[in-house]
Design a protein around this motif. Structure first.
Motif, short mmCIF file in Angstrom:
data_model
loop_
_atom_site.label_atom_id
_atom_site.label_comp_id
_atom_site.label_asym_id
_atom_site.label_seq_id
_atom_site.Cartn_x
_atom_site.Cartn_y
_atom_site.Cartn_z
N VAL A 151 47.49 36.54 53.31
CA VAL A 151 47.05 36.19 51.96
C VAL A 151 46.79 34.69 51.88
CG1 VAL A 151 47.74 36.07 49.52
CG2 VAL A 151 48.28 38.11 50.88
N ASP A 152 45.63 34.32 51.30
CA ASP A 152 45.31 32.91 51.04
C ASP A 152 45.05 32.74 49.56
OD1 ASP A 152 44.72 31.32 53.74
OD2 ASP A 152 44.05 33.39 54.02
N LEU A 153 45.50 31.61 48.99
CA LEU A 153 45.21 31.28 47.60
C LEU A 153 44.16 30.18 47.55
CD1 LEU A 153 48.64 31.30 45.70
CD2 LEU A 153 46.81 32.98 45.58
N LEU A 154 43.13 30.38 46.75
CA LEU A 154 42.06 29.39 46.59
C LEU A 154 42.14 28.81 45.19
CD1 LEU A 154 39.12 31.54 48.07
CD2 LEU A 154 40.83 30.21 49.33
N GLU A 155 42.33 27.50 45.10
CA GLU A 155 42.44 26.83 43.79
C GLU A 155 41.15 26.06 43.51
OE1 GLU A 155 44.98 27.08 41.78
OE2 GLU A 155 46.54 27.94 43.07
N PHE A 156 40.70 26.13 42.25
CA PHE A 156 39.47 25.45 41.84
C PHE A 156 39.76 24.46 40.71
CE2 PHE A 156 38.49 29.63 43.50
CZ PHE A 156 37.51 29.35 44.45
N ARG A 157 38.94 23.40 40.68
CA ARG A 157 39.14 22.37 39.66
C ARG A 157 38.76 22.88 38.26
NH1 ARG A 157 35.25 17.36 40.12
NH2 ARG A 157 34.01 18.66 38.74
N ASP A 158 37.68 23.69 38.20
CA ASP A 158 37.19 24.21 36.92
C ASP A 158 37.24 25.74 36.95
OD1 ASP A 158 36.16 21.52 35.99
OD2 ASP A 158 34.95 21.80 37.81
N ARG A 159 36.94 26.34 35.80
CA ARG A 159 37.02 27.80 35.72
C ARG A 159 35.91 28.46 36.56
NH1 ARG A 159 34.65 25.87 31.41
NH2 ARG A 159 32.67 26.74 30.73
N VAL A 160 36.25 29.58 37.19
CA VAL A 160 35.31 30.33 38.02
C VAL A 160 34.37 31.13 37.11
CG1 VAL A 160 35.08 32.21 39.70
CG2 VAL A 160 36.87 30.48 39.98
N ILE A 161 33.06 31.03 37.40
CA ILE A 161 32.07 31.74 36.57
C ILE A 161 31.46 32.92 37.33
CG2 ILE A 161 29.80 31.49 35.47
CD1 ILE A 161 30.79 28.64 34.69
N LYS A 162 31.00 32.68 38.56
CA LYS A 162 30.39 33.75 39.37
C LYS A 162 30.88 33.64 40.80
CE LYS A 162 27.44 36.09 36.83
NZ LYS A 162 27.74 37.45 36.53
N ALA A 163 30.88 34.76 41.52
CA ALA A 163 31.24 34.74 42.94
C ALA A 163 30.51 35.86 43.66
CB ALA A 163 32.75 34.89 43.11
N GLN A 214 38.78 40.13 38.42
CA GLN A 214 37.56 40.64 39.05
C GLN A 214 37.80 40.71 40.56
OE1 GLN A 214 35.44 37.57 36.76
NE2 GLN A 214 33.65 38.85 37.11
N ARG A 215 37.16 41.67 41.21
CA ARG A 215 37.43 41.86 42.64
C ARG A 215 36.12 41.96 43.42
NH1 ARG A 215 41.62 46.41 44.40
NH2 ARG A 215 43.02 44.90 43.44
N TRP A 216 36.12 41.31 44.60
CA TRP A 216 34.99 41.39 45.53
C TRP A 216 35.51 41.86 46.88
CZ3 TRP A 216 36.13 37.61 42.09
CH2 TRP A 216 35.18 37.32 41.10
N GLU A 217 34.75 42.74 47.55
CA GLU A 217 35.19 43.27 48.85
C GLU A 217 34.07 43.15 49.87
OE1 GLU A 217 36.57 47.25 48.32
OE2 GLU A 217 38.35 46.66 47.18
N TRP A 218 34.44 42.82 51.10
CA TRP A 218 33.49 42.82 52.22
C TRP A 218 34.30 43.06 53.50
CZ3 TRP A 218 32.75 39.55 56.56
CH2 TRP A 218 31.56 39.80 57.28
N LYS A 219 33.93 44.16 54.20
CA LYS A 219 34.65 44.55 55.43
C LYS A 219 36.16 44.57 55.17
CE LYS A 219 30.98 43.62 58.68
NZ LYS A 219 30.54 42.97 59.90
N ASN A 220 36.94 43.72 55.87
CA ASN A 220 38.40 43.79 55.73
C ASN A 220 38.96 42.76 54.75
OD1 ASN A 220 37.35 42.29 58.10
ND2 ASN A 220 39.42 41.43 58.15
N PHE A 221 38.09 42.15 53.94
CA PHE A 221 38.55 41.13 52.99
C PHE A 221 38.44 41.60 51.55
CE2 PHE A 221 37.32 38.65 56.74
CZ PHE A 221 38.47 37.88 56.91
N GLN A 222 39.49 41.31 50.77
CA GLN A 222 39.49 41.55 49.33
C GLN A 222 39.78 40.22 48.62
OE1 GLN A 222 42.50 44.41 48.40
NE2 GLN A 222 41.17 46.17 48.74
N VAL A 223 38.89 39.85 47.70
CA VAL A 223 39.07 38.61 46.94
C VAL A 223 39.26 38.99 45.47
CG1 VAL A 223 38.03 36.42 46.25
CG2 VAL A 223 37.68 37.29 48.57
N THR A 224 40.32 38.46 44.84
CA THR A 224 40.62 38.78 43.44
C THR A 224 40.75 37.48 42.64
OG1 THR A 224 41.87 40.71 44.18
CG2 THR A 224 42.17 40.05 41.89
N LEU A 225 40.10 37.44 41.48
CA LEU A 225 40.27 36.31 40.56
C LEU A 225 41.54 36.56 39.76
CD1 LEU A 225 38.90 33.71 39.34
CD2 LEU A 225 37.95 35.22 37.60
N THR A 226 42.62 35.88 40.13
CA THR A 226 43.92 36.16 39.50
C THR A 226 44.10 35.37 38.20
OG1 THR A 226 44.88 34.49 40.96
CG2 THR A 226 45.12 36.80 41.62
#
Length: 717
Positions: free
Chosen positions: A268-280, A241-253
């Motif tokens: 590029v930055d990687l964001l790690e989460f403890r549990d599964r991502v549901i909404k963003a 899933q992908r979210w965009e705002w101005k010059n940023f692109q965030v992808t749930l890999t």
């Protein structure tokens, strides 16, 4: 966006799997023609046989009760209903969103049957082959159907077609909505497809499954289970899933990993989460992510140190952002948080159902929360963001027709906050959210509007109107001078967007539109109206005039004229109206400048904008009774003029004189009983009336100058 498929090497059932059903996000039950019910644990990858059904029972469908709304306390459903076939199956039946109707199939027909006695049944031919599966979503109120004609279709609840797929190679054997109504899945022979709610396809997977006879979404909407013809149960996770705002692109890999890319410098930055991502959600320089247990808030300036807090309830179904705060909706309620993670408020209203709220029925600004009621779709609840209490005197916003979509403007003062909405006739309206005493006007802005969005940087509104893309540079014009509204618009042909396009976002002067085939189109609108809004909000009127002279566009001058009248700056209004050739209005503004008192000036500015009652109130409160009577005479409001004269026991003869002159001009006789009653035995003396009027004006001038001089004395002290 795509589906990540997982399939065991060996099937757990010996015959085709007919149905599947989730109890929690990690536990599933499957039923098969081998008469077995099998329990699946996705955390441990273990399966176990729960029950062996009698040989004459062939399961068709499985539904757990109660249906979980993602609340933590309810860890899993306790009981289920199983339907079976004795040789004469009904192919598919589902409840309507309000549980007051059922939708079922009969050959090639779809039938909606209300449960109330004598209520009208809606029936239509939906496919050219037998319909095998239907689903009806409670959030978007849309219907899915799948048929032996190898097509899947999307319908509204009135049976109108919204999407018709191309024919596939094999019959479509299953369809299912994601819980939030944003996506749906389609199953066929060796085929699993992920689609947007408007019908276009995100992803197509070809697992070795045989036909997929039943699809079930997990409660949190992150994964799918499919009942397969070859005895397998197929699992698929929604990723990329992908979210965009101005010059940023965030992808749930991955399920627990996001990648952030800054397109300006390719960082590029990687964001790690403890549990599964549901909404963003990514907006207003913040990324808000909800997992199964926590909420993460990232600033776009620093991706390394998110603010993290535990969620009150379970699965978040909606995230909305404004500049100062964001809104989380889950099965337990509606919660407004600051970007520092502080709970600000939690609005509630009678009969609130949070499981059916979406971005079209909830809107958020810096000071207001608006929610469309599902029980009565003509009503909008308005709440103060800071307290969660009903806005103003608690009066609801009520419209004559059902409302489809709502949107609050994002900038400016709380007192000026406006809400735009589209009703079921596809008419676009605007009104103030202020609800104190008098009924606020609801004014129509446009017709045949399918989708709308406010800019995030200034109160400019855009919408898709039938075959046109329209931008209302200053929608407030309808309250100030409706005549010049057409001059404040920007319009262009929208036929290039194809059928049923949707506005995704309006950031700065960039509008993003998604076409019916899923492709995105970016439109840049003129930056100048936005700059003009900034100047006006800072009362930089001279800069506004200079900008309009530089741009040399009628649209800009018309916007400035309306903005100036709204802010009572009649000097700027005069310049702007002259620039668009509205000479009669320039003359009227000049006459306002010559009025003796500030109350009279204010009243005539209000009259200029069509606010007659407010103008009259201003004059009466200042004790200028004659002036209040005179504005009603000028507008031929004869009943009101006489009513005021009688009530305040003054200028009855003035009203009668002007009325007589009016009737003589048109060669008419007096027929109004009240006028006949007061005219009896009264001689009209114009000299005397003119002297009285002159005296009133002199008195007003003296009052005005004495109040001004007392102000000066006060300032000196």
């Amino acid at each position: 966006m795509r589906l990540k498929i997982s399939l065991l090497k060996e099937p757990k059932h010996q015959e085709l799997v007919s149905c599947v059903g989730w109890t929690t996000a990690e536990e599933l039950y499957s039923c098969s023609d081998d008469h077995q019910i099998v329990k699946w644990n996705l955390l441990t990858s273990e399966t176990s046989q729960i029950v062996k059904l009698p040989d004459d029972i062939y399961p068709i469908d499985l539904h757990w009760f109660p249906k979980s709304l993602g609340i933590k306390k309810q860890t899993q459903a306790e009981s289920f209903v199983l339907t079976s076939s004795d040789g004469t199956p009904v192919y598919s039946v589902v409840w309507g969103p309000d549980s007051e109707k059922v939708l079922y199939t009969a050959g090639k027909q779809l039938i909606i049957k209300p449960l109330q006695p004598n209520a009208k049944v809606l029936q239509w031919k939906a496919h050219d082959g037998i319909i095998l599966k239907v689903d009806w979503n409670s959030v978007n109120d849309l219907i899915l159907s799948a048929g032996e004609d190898c097509k899947y279709k999307v319908w509204d609840s009135y049976g109108r077609p919204l999407y018709n797929s191309q024919p596939h190679e094999h019959p479509i054997t299953s369809v299912a909505w994601a819980p939030d109504g944003e996506l749906f899945a389609v199953g066929s022979f060796h085929t699993l497809r992920l689609c947007d709610k408007t019908g276009w396809s995100y992803a197509l997977e070809k697992p070795n499954t045989g036909s997929i006879f039943n699809i079930a979404w997990s409660i949190d909407g992150t994964q799918i289970a499919g009942a397969c013809g070859n005895g397998h149960v197929v699992f698929a996770h929604v990723v990329e899933q992908r979210w965009e705002w101005k010059n940023f692109q965030v992808t749930l890999t991955k399920r627990r990993t996001m990648q952030v890319r800054n397109v300006l410098n390719d960082a590029v930055d990687l964001l790690e989460f403890r549990d599964r991502v549901i909404k963003a959600s990514l907006n207003y320089a913040h990324l808000v992510v909800s997992t199964s247990l926590q909420c993460y808030v990232f600033s776009t300036k620093n991706w390394n140190t998110p603010l993290i807090f535990d969620l009150k309830e379970g699965t978040v179904s909606l995230i909305l952002q404004a500049e100062r705060h964001f809104l989380l909706v889950d099965g337990g309620g509606i919660y407004l948080y600051s970007y520092e993670g502080r709970l600000i408020s939690s609005p509630k209203f009678p009969g609130m159902r949070t499981d059916i709220l979406n971005a079209q029925t909830v809107s958020l600004s810096n000071d207001t929360i608006a929610i469309k009621d599902k029980a009565d779709e003509k009503i909008i609840f308005l709440f103060e963001a800071s307290t969660g209490k009903p806005l103003g005197d608690g009066k609801l916003l009520s419209h004559k027709n059902e409302i489809l979509e709502i949107a609050l403007d994002q900038k400016g003062l709380t007192n000026d906050r406006k809400i735009a909405f589209i009703d079921k006739n596809r008419d676009l309206y605007i009104t103030s959210v202020k609800r104190f005493g008098k009924e606020e006007q609801i004014i129509k802005l446009g017709t045949m509007v399918h989708t709308l969005a406010w800019s995030d940087t200034c109160n400019i509104l855009c919408g898709l109107q039938d075959t046109r893309f329209t931008v209302w540079y200053y929608p407030n014009t309808v309250y100030v001078d409706r005549d010049i509204l057409p001059k404040t618009l920007y319009e262009r042909d929208a036929s290039e967007f194809s059928k049923n396009p949707h506005i995704v976002s309006f950031v700065g002067n960039q509008v993003t539109i998604r076409r019916a085939d899923g492709s995105l189109i970016h439109i840049s609108i003129s930056p100048y109206p936005g700059i003009l809004h900034e100047y006006v909000s800072s009362s930089k009127w001279e800069d506004g005039v200079r900008l309009c002279r530089f741009v040399k566009e009628q649209t800009m001058w018309a916007c400035l004229a309306a903005m100036a009248v709204a802010n009572r700056d009649m000097t700027t209004a005069e310049i702007a109206y002259a620039a668009i050739g509205e000479i009669d209005k320039v003359q009227y503004i000049n006459s306002i400048k010559d009025l003796p008192s500030k109350e009279s000036k204010m009243a005539h500015i209000l009259m200029f904008s069509g606010n007659i009652q407010e103008a009259e109130m201003v004059l009466l409160q200042a004790g200028l009774v004659y002036q209040a009577i005179q504005i009603n005479i000028n507008l031929y409001n004869w009943e009101r003029a006489l009513e005021l004269a009688v009530k305040y026991k003054t200028h009855v003869d003035t009203v009668l004189a002007y009325r007589q002159k009016f009737l003589e001009t048109f060669g008419k006789q007096e027929t109004n009983k009240r006028y006949l009653q007061y005219a009896e035995g009264l001689q009209i003396d114009w000299e005397k009336i003119k002297a009285k009027i002159e005296m009133e004006i002199t008195k007003e001038r003296e009052q005005s100058s004495s109040s001004q001089s007392s102000k000066h004395i006060g300032l000196k002290h």
